[in-house]
Design an enzyme around this catalytic site. Structure first.
Site, PDB file in Angstrom:
ATOM      1  N   ASP A 269       1.928  -4.740   4.956  1.00  0.00           N
ATOM      2  CA  ASP A 269       2.337  -4.811   6.356  1.00  0.00           C
ATOM      3  C   ASP A 269       2.508  -3.412   6.923  1.00  0.00           C
ATOM      4  O   ASP A 269       3.341  -2.643   6.466  1.00  0.00           O
ATOM      5  CB  ASP A 269       3.663  -5.597   6.425  1.00  0.00           C
TER       6      ASP A 269
ATOM      7  N   THR B  55       0.089  -4.839  13.277  1.00  0.00           N
ATOM      8  CA  THR B  55       0.801  -3.561  13.235  1.00  0.00           C
ATOM      9  C   THR B  55      -0.058  -2.469  12.607  1.00  0.00           C
ATOM     10  O   THR B  55       0.110  -1.301  12.932  1.00  0.00           O
ATOM     11  CB  THR B  55       2.098  -3.693  12.436  1.00  0.00           C
ATOM     12  N   THR B  56      -0.947  -2.842  11.691  1.00  0.00           N
ATOM     13  CA  THR B  56      -1.839  -1.836  11.123  1.00  0.00           C
ATOM     14  C   THR B  56      -2.946  -1.514  12.121  1.00  0.00           C
ATOM     15  O   THR B  56      -3.273  -0.353  12.348  1.00  0.00           O
ATOM     16  CB  THR B  56      -2.460  -2.349   9.811  1.00  0.00           C
TER      17      THR B  56
ATOM     18  N   ASP C 163       5.039 -12.538   9.878  1.00  0.00           N
ATOM     19  CA  ASP C 163       3.858 -12.230  10.684  1.00  0.00           C
ATOM     20  C   ASP C 163       3.205 -13.505  11.170  1.00  0.00           C
ATOM     21  O   ASP C 163       2.813 -13.610  12.336  1.00  0.00           O
ATOM     22  CB  ASP C 163       2.846 -11.417   9.859  1.00  0.00           C
TER      23      ASP C 163
END
Lengths: 537, 527
Positions: free
Chosen positions: A70, A103-104, A405
């Site tokens: 994550d 988020t990445t 997520d």
């Protein structure tokens, strides 16, 4: 002295009417340093993008080890110091808050945009021009994404499950995605309030982690789960049918005043009397509780005194009341909402109308520990509990993050009911359409947008790279297919080729993509506009 | 140069030329530092804190940058002070004032090198400043009578102020927010009743103005989540039983039952207090301190909405906007003024639940909710919005308006040049220098935008030589443009304050001919 050192000694001003010469060495240096630092952060998480992305092991200063995929978690734990790098960490955090997933992606995208900006800057483009171009680009890109989006009906459970599965596929727990995805969908849908169909408060979904078993054993519990044992040292019940549950915020122990107190004992008989009084006092409380028909007690933790004593446990056991102690104060709201009851702060207020009802309260042993489950709650509030299991703490933690997520993904879909293809398809499409748009524009803007349009390709490129495919072949083929109008083709990582990604059920919420692009551009623009770092108190 | 001597530990003394030089250099260094943030295409700075946490601030606001600097040079401190004063007085132009003062000193330095006495320079500067101010007065427009026009003036001013900030891309949106907020104030400059709440997530364009008041707190368990026609009691009182005690007091008893009795008595005391509070006829109770479980339950039973642990700022504002008093004793219900509002409900912004009070007593009050990518963006947005609000509230009182984009500077510079030509004696050099310093502002704006400043300024000067020109620097297209058409306006009050305080500061620094640095108190070296 920061002030003195930053003076560029170019003597100029209104009077210099000859050449306009500006010494910008230092500013360029600062900007370059910022961009490099931010890109270093982006590169650090790059390899964790996509279904075949790798995980990172993070050993924190206190010896704790985390294995995760994550982006937000990795960046959070990295403890970067460079200000611009910190901004990228914040960026991923805001994506986490806004969409919960991607988020990445957002960081990798920002890194790529920065790389393009650097080459633009070195070509002599003024930073504000770059920044303005980026703004226009982001608006246009969002339009492109909207054009690609597929409307979704919340009753279409399959579509929701698909997008949750896409999010889960890139995680450590991907092999369990067929289990976790429907679970996440059910969890979110069960807390949607019909009065506000657009709002989902994820705090209404409680995740309880328990070591033991495998991730396969993770389940959705229609009711409440406590990661606690029933207090039955005195032989109280561990299983209650037709439970009447009270949440109490007082303690069943000898009285204690707020004023400091001491009991003066002067002779032996007095001691006896005190013991007897104590017994009577507690017995009186237990009787009052019993009188309302209550048979399950949840006791809030108190730092001032013991929630229960051996003596009170004994009486409670005799009264056949199941006791769970040390419930945290911040959990009370969730519990009362779920049980549809009211907390009771004083024994005098112990009335039947404040109790909650459930079919069954039981202690279940899982793995090496025990948990308490409350099921069949009458008039249950809109809450849900997910019990996450795993063979070791690292797996459980990662499973929880992944589940979070997935929950966020479903929540995004509830907020904004549009889906978009995954697998790099939207990025390639944006790159193509923006590139075409750049050709219609004139001047600096056109030049910048062309550069940034290419930068978008970093996502499919990295996806392919992480999957061990030939990135250049894949990206060029993708471009080709999109140019032919197949806007939903993307990288099928499992098959290692390019296919219509919608048919492969790889979909993600529109909100994740749009917020990634707007947040990434906003952050890059901010970094570009900085021309000095000043040390202050 | 004597800069390095400034940092000696022992008391030092610098005289005459050296002292003046040190002041000039220090002041100019400060001016140069913030110079690049000026204008719509000005750059931002990162402020990196060396303290704990190493927090990072990204800002374009001159006052914020200067406020956080470590400065030892006394002249530099003077400049920082004027920027602070500018911030407090008018809220905007904090960079301009420092840059102008810096430029005035730069010009003065040249004159001093030409053997012109500082006093002569000061006299010249004074005449020039007076003349420049008159020029501005003549050119200022006042649209107070025409409310339509006045509003559009305000919009223009807000947009001009915001265009140099992070909010520039959404300036129209924010200008509207700011103007609406300020017009609600109806002439008062009390910005207290405009509350700004920052919530990470979303993007800047999602920010909105809300009529009413938003409190970032939670409603107690089991209490109504929605109240219409609320009567609010705002209080600062202890509602946690552990604090109801007399220090050092202790009771001695000889039996458990008595302890229980005391406990009951304590509970009873709390119950009495709660009943007294409820007897005010309220249905909402907001306390600054914690409310413990027991009183919370009592409130819940009475159907009163109780909010605990509201921060100090929060309750003061709440008391202000709902028109109530902050109470701490509850014996005389009739003497306590209650707050009123039409509706209290829970709303959700982003991931958080907040409590929303709408239809509050004080109609002026409103809340601006800012959304943005990160805390840096939000902080900077708040600073920018605050600037805009300050300027607007000042303009509502003093509605004179000028054009922007370097236009006022060129007007002033032209008049001052005229004056220089008419004035005999050495003073005229100083007056001329003043005019050059004024021109430095448009020069810097052009430079920051990456434009050819020398070319643009000469064009501008030629334009302004004609009468009634509206020309200024159009940073967007990169040329000279009509400011009236482009809708770039500035408040007269800001410009006047910039002019006067910069001149005063420059004068003060010029007068210095000796710097005495006192020996610092013995302490570990901070550096």
């Amino acid at each position: 002295m920061a002030a003195a050192s930053s003076v560029t000694a170019a003597p100029r001003g209104a009077s210099s009417k000859t050449e306009s010469y500006v010494d910008t060495k230092r500013r360029d240096d600062v900007r370059q340093a910022n961009i490099l630092a931010a890109r270093a952060v982006a590169d650090a998480v790059r390899t964790s993008l996509g279904p075949k992305g790798m995980d990172k092991m993070i050993a924190s200063a206190n010896g704790e080890v985390i294995i995760t995929n994550d982006g937000a978690t990795i960046l959070n734990k990295m403890e970067v110091l460079q200000p611009a790098a910190k901004m990228l960490v914040d960026l991923s955090r805001s994506q986490d808050a806004a969409a919960g997933d991607g988020t990445t992606t957002v960081v990798v995208l920002a890194g790529s945009l920065l790389r393009s900006s650097l080459s633009l800057l070195s070509a002599g483009v003024h930073p504000t021009a770059v920044s303005d171009a980026l703004h226009r680009l982001s608006l246009r890109a969002v339009d492109v994404l909207h054009g690609m989006a597929i409307p979704l009906d919340l009753s279409d459970r399959d579509a929701l499950v698909k997008s949750a599965a896409t999010s889960l596929n890139s995680k450590v727990v991907s092999q369990y995605s067929s289990l976790l995805a429907p679970l996440a969908v059910d969890a979110v849908l069960s807390v949607v309030d019909p009065a506000h169909p657009d709002l989902v408060d994820l705090r209404d979904v409680k995740i309880v982690k328990k070591l033991g078993g495998t991730v396969d054993d993770t389940e959705l519990v229609k009711g409440l789960v406590f990661d606690k044992k029933v207090s039955h040292s005195a032989g109280g019940p561990t299983h209650v049918e037709n439970a009447k549950i009270a949440v109490i915020q007082f303690q069943i122990s000898p009285p204690k005043t707020d004023i400091e107190q001491s009991i003066v004992v002067s002779d032996y008989t007095q001691m006896d009397r005190i013991l007897r009084e104590e017994r009577n006092y507690i017995l009186g409380m237990v009787k009052k509780i019993k009188a309302t028909g209550c048979n399950v007690l949840l006791i809030q933790k108190s730092i001032l005194r013991d929630a229960v004593t051996d003596l009170s446990l004994h009486y409670l056991a005799k009264a056949k009341i199941l006791v769970i102690k040390d419930v945290e104060r911040d959990e009370i709201e969730f519990i009362t909402k779920t049980l549809n009851c009211l907390p009771i702060a004083n024994i005098e207020h112990f009335r039947e109308d404040k109790l909650g009802f459930a079919n069954c309260v039981e202690e279940v042993s899982v793995g090496d520990g025990k948990i308490v489950k409350i099921t069949g709650i009458k008039d249950m509030g809109r809450t849900t509990t997910v019990l996450v299991r795993g063979s070791n703490q690292l797996v459980i933690d990662e499973a929880e993050r992944s589940l979070h997520d997935a929950l966020c993904v479903v929540r995004c879909l509830v907020n904004k009911k549009f889906l978009i293809a995954g697998g790099g398809a939207p990025e390639i499409e944006m790159s193509r359409q923006l590139g075409a748009w750049a050709k219609e524009l004139l001047g600096m803007e056109s030049y910048c947008i062309k550069e940034f349009a290419e930068a978008m390709e970093v996502i499919p490129y990295t996806l392919a790279e992480n999957a061990g495919l030939n990135p250049i072949a894949i990206v060029t083929e993708l471009r080709n297919r999109h140019a032919q109008g197949e806007i939903n083709t993307g990288i099928n990582v499992r098959k290692g080729q390019i296919t219509n990604i919608l048919e492969e059920n790889v979909v993600q919420p529109l909100l994740v993509s749009t917020s990634a692009i707007t947040l990434a551009t906003e952050c890059v623009r901010m970094i570009l506009k900085i021309d000095d770092i000043i040390t202050v108190r | 140069m004597a800069v390095e001597r400034l940092f000696k530990d022992e008391a030092t003394e610098e005289k005459g030329d050296r002292a003046r030089m040190a002041s000039f250099v220090g002041a100019m260094a400060i001016a140069d530092l913030v110079k690049t943030t000026l204008g719509p295409k000005g750059m931002d700075k990162i402020l990196q804190s060396t303290g704990r946490g190493r927090t990072v601030t990204v800002t374009n606001d001159g006052a914020t940058i200067l406020k956080s600097l470590h400065i030892d040079n006394p002249a530099a401190k003077v400049l920082i002070d004027i920027s602070k004063v500018q911030d407090d007085e008018v809220g905007d132009g904090t960079t301009s004032v420092v840059v102008l003062a810096g430029e005035l000193l730069r010009e003065a330095e040249k004159l001093v090198n030409q053997k012109i006495h500082p006093m002569t320079i000061i006299a010249g500067y004074r005449m020039a400043a007076e003349c420049a101010r008159n020029a501005l007065l003549l050119k200022a427009k006042d649209n107070k009578e025409d409310s339509e026009k006045f509003r559009s003036d305000l919009m223009k001013i807000a947009m001009t102020t915001l265009s140099s900030k992070i909010l520039s891309q959404d300036k129209e949106h924010f200008a509207k927010l700011a103007v609406n907020a300020v017009l609600r104030l109806k002439g008062s400059t009390n910005l207290e009743s405009i509350q700004i709440i920052k919530k990470a997530g979303g993007s800047l364009i999602d920010s909105f103005l809300d009529e009413g008041f938003i409190l970032d707190k939670k409603i107690g368990i089991g209490q109504p989540k929605r109240i219409e026609n609320a009567k609010i009691l705002v209080a600062n009182t202890a509602m946690d039983t552990d604090k109801v005690k007399i220090y050092g007091a202790r009771v001695r008893v000889d039996s458990m039952a008595k302890v229980a009795e005391i406990e009951v008595a304590e509970k009873e005391k709390m119950r009495e207090k709660v009943q007294k509070i409820i007897a005010h006829g309220i249905n909402c109770f907001v306390n600054r301190q914690l409310i413990y479980n027991f009183p919370e339950e009592l409130f819940a039973d009475a159907g009163v909405l109780a909010i605990e642990h509201a921060d100090f700022d929060g309750i003061e504002r709440l008391a202000l906007v709902t028109g109530g008093d902050i109470a701490s004793t509850f014996d005389n219900p009739e003497s306590v003024k209650l707050g009123h509002c039409k509706l209290i409900e829970e709303i959700m912004i982003g991931e958080d639940k907040l409590i929303h009070f709408s239809g509050v007593e004080m109609g002026q009050a409103c809340t601006i909710v800012l959304r943005g990518a990160s805390s840096h963006v939000l902080d900077e947005a708040e600073r920018s919005l605050h600037d805009a609000l300050c300027v607007l509230s000042q303009t509502v009182n003093d509605s004179r308006v000028l054009l922007g984009g370097g236009w006022p500077e060129m007007i002033m510079s032209k008049e001052v040049d005229e004056l220089a030509r008419k004035t005999p004696g050495k003073k005229s050099h100083a007056i001329e220098a003043f005019s050059r310093a004024l021109q430095a502002i448009p020069t810097i704006i052009a430079d920051n935008a990456g434009l050819d400043s020398a070319e643009l300024i000469s064009q501008l000067r030629a334009e302004h030589h004609k009468d009634t020109s509206n020309c200024g620097i159009d940073v967007i297209s990169g040329g000279v443009g009509d400011m009236e058409k482009l809708g770039i306006s500035e408040a007269f009050k800001v410009k006047q304050a910039v002019l006067l305080s910069a001149t005063e500061a420059a004068e003060m620094i010029l007068r210095v001919d000796e710097i005495i640095t006192c020996a610092p108190r013995r302490r570990e070296d901070r550096m």
